[in-house]
Design an enzyme around this catalytic site. Structure first.
Site, PDB file in Angstrom:
ATOM      1  N   GLU A 219       0.807  -1.219   0.000  1.00  0.00           N
ATOM      2  CA  GLU A 219       0.000   0.000   0.000  1.00  0.00           C
ATOM      3  C   GLU A 219       0.841   1.270   0.000  1.00  0.00           C
ATOM      4  O   GLU A 219       0.565   2.208  -0.752  1.00  0.00           O
ATOM      5  CB  GLU A 219      -0.946   0.007   1.207  1.00  0.00           C
ATOM      6  N   HIS A 235       7.757 -27.116   3.790  1.00  0.00           N
ATOM      7  CA  HIS A 235       7.019 -28.286   3.310  1.00  0.00           C
ATOM      8  C   HIS A 235       6.343 -28.035   1.969  1.00  0.00           C
ATOM      9  O   HIS A 235       5.576 -28.872   1.505  1.00  0.00           O
ATOM     10  CB  HIS A 235       5.993 -28.711   4.365  1.00  0.00           C
ATOM     11  N   LYS A 328     -13.845  -0.188  -4.317  1.00  0.00           N
ATOM     12  CA  LYS A 328     -14.978   0.126  -3.434  1.00  0.00           C
ATOM     13  C   LYS A 328     -16.084   0.842  -4.190  1.00  0.00           C
ATOM     14  O   LYS A 328     -17.279   0.550  -3.998  1.00  0.00           O
ATOM     15  CB  LYS A 328     -14.505   0.992  -2.263  1.00  0.00           C
TER      16      LYS A 328
END
Length: 334
Positions: A219, A235, A328
């Site tokens: 950001e 893993h 948004k």
């Protein structure tokens, strides 16, 4: 950028120690009730990170699970004996409002941390405890207020053993080490250069800190950043390191703290040796401070400062988050 004090976001980062203590004191004014079977924090983005940090700090002592819900719904197990704390700095985050309403319908115990908006209004109408923090900040820069308030509510709910003295000690550490860490952040930014930042956590405590680094670099610096956690990394991700070729230009930042297991430290040593040639540089960064709270926040502040330094080196303004705001707006039309 050391010596330049004209950056508004830098000044907000500098204020984190003050905001932390102020947020704690504000939060002490509300009594949310106990969390009998779980504490659930529902929130998104810069608001949600407070819940993740709480889970990390309290991982060695909390008598109940601490869950972070970053979605429109809540896990099925969350019910009447659970305490749900909804955190939305703006008070208008749609996912958080949805989670808040789900918690109400299920009869959960509830509390809210916000600066206002619909969340504050709905909580007030329902006579739900509301912690109101100062308004006017980018949500990610309000971490001190939000996290400080959450610490107070968690203490009241008997999830976290904490005193005001503990918070003062953490605030003092951040304030006294700020300039040193700012210079260190400048050196790290120069060392990173044009490489891809990759942040590895090595414990439950540092896992949300690595996430905070990733979010802040994305950001503030408008720079893609990846994060992962050891030993789980060993893993799966260890196999893919170096592919595609761009990953070979990565700089690995590994966060360690006092709770990092000795076997995880050994894994890190072997990891860096086995994968040599798949990354450009590797830096191990140790947390500072005595308490888990101090250690987590020491690395949080360093990461925040690094993101500001990277923004300066890239000549971008750390404040705007244009793509988030555009998303948004588009969501609001549907």
């Amino acid at each position: 950028m050391v010596g330049n004090n004209s950056n508004p976001m830098l000044e907000l980062v500098r204020a984190m120690p003050e905001h932390l203590l102020a947020g704690y004191d504000i939060g002490c004014g509300q009594q949310p009730g106990r969390a009998d079977d779980a504490l659930v924090i529902t929130g998104m983005g810069g608001s949600a990170i407070s819940g993740a940090l709480l889970a990390g700090v309290a991982a060695d002592s909390s008598p109940v699970p601490i869950l972070c819900s970053r979605d429109y719904d809540l896990p099925a197990a969350v019910g009447r004996r659970s305490l749900v704390i909804a955190i939305s700095y703006s008070g208008n985050t749609e996912e958080t409002l949805s989670g808040f309403n789900v918690a109400r319908k299920r009869g959960c115990r509830l509390a809210v941390i916000t600066s206002g908006g619909r969340l504050a209004a709905e909580a007030a109408r329902a006579r739900i405890p509301v912690v109101i923090v100062p308004t006017g900040l980018p949500p990610r820069a309000a971490l001190g207020f939000l996290f400080g308030s959450l610490l107070a509510l968690a203490r009241s709910a008997r999830v976290l053993r904490l005193t005001r003295k503990t918070v003062i000690a953490a605030s003092t550490l951040l304030a006294t080490r700020y300039e040193t860490w700012r210079r260190k952040a400048g050196r790290l930014a120069r060392a990173l250069g044009d490489n891809l930042p990759v942040v590895y956590a090595t414990s439950r405590l540092s896992e949300p800190v690595a996430e905070r680094w990733r979010c802040q670099i994305n950001e503030n610096a408008k720079l893609l950043c990846h994060s992962s956690i050891l030993p789980e990394h060993n893993h799966n991700e260890i196999v893919g390191m170096g592919a595609p070729y761009a990953m070979r230009s990565s700089h690995l930042f590994t966060l360690v703290d006092d709770s990092t297991h000795s076997r995880t430290r050994l894994r890190l040593k072997h990891l860096l040796g086995i994968t040599r040639g798949t990354y450009r540089k590797a830096t191990i960064l140790a947390a500072e401070g005595e308490s888990r709270l101090e250690q987590a926040l020491s690395l949080v502040l360093l990461g925040d400062l690094l993101s500001i330094e990277l923004a300066a080196s890239r000549e971008v303004d750390p404040l705007p988050v244009t793509r988030i705001e555009e998303l948004k707006r588009r969501m609001a039309r549907n």
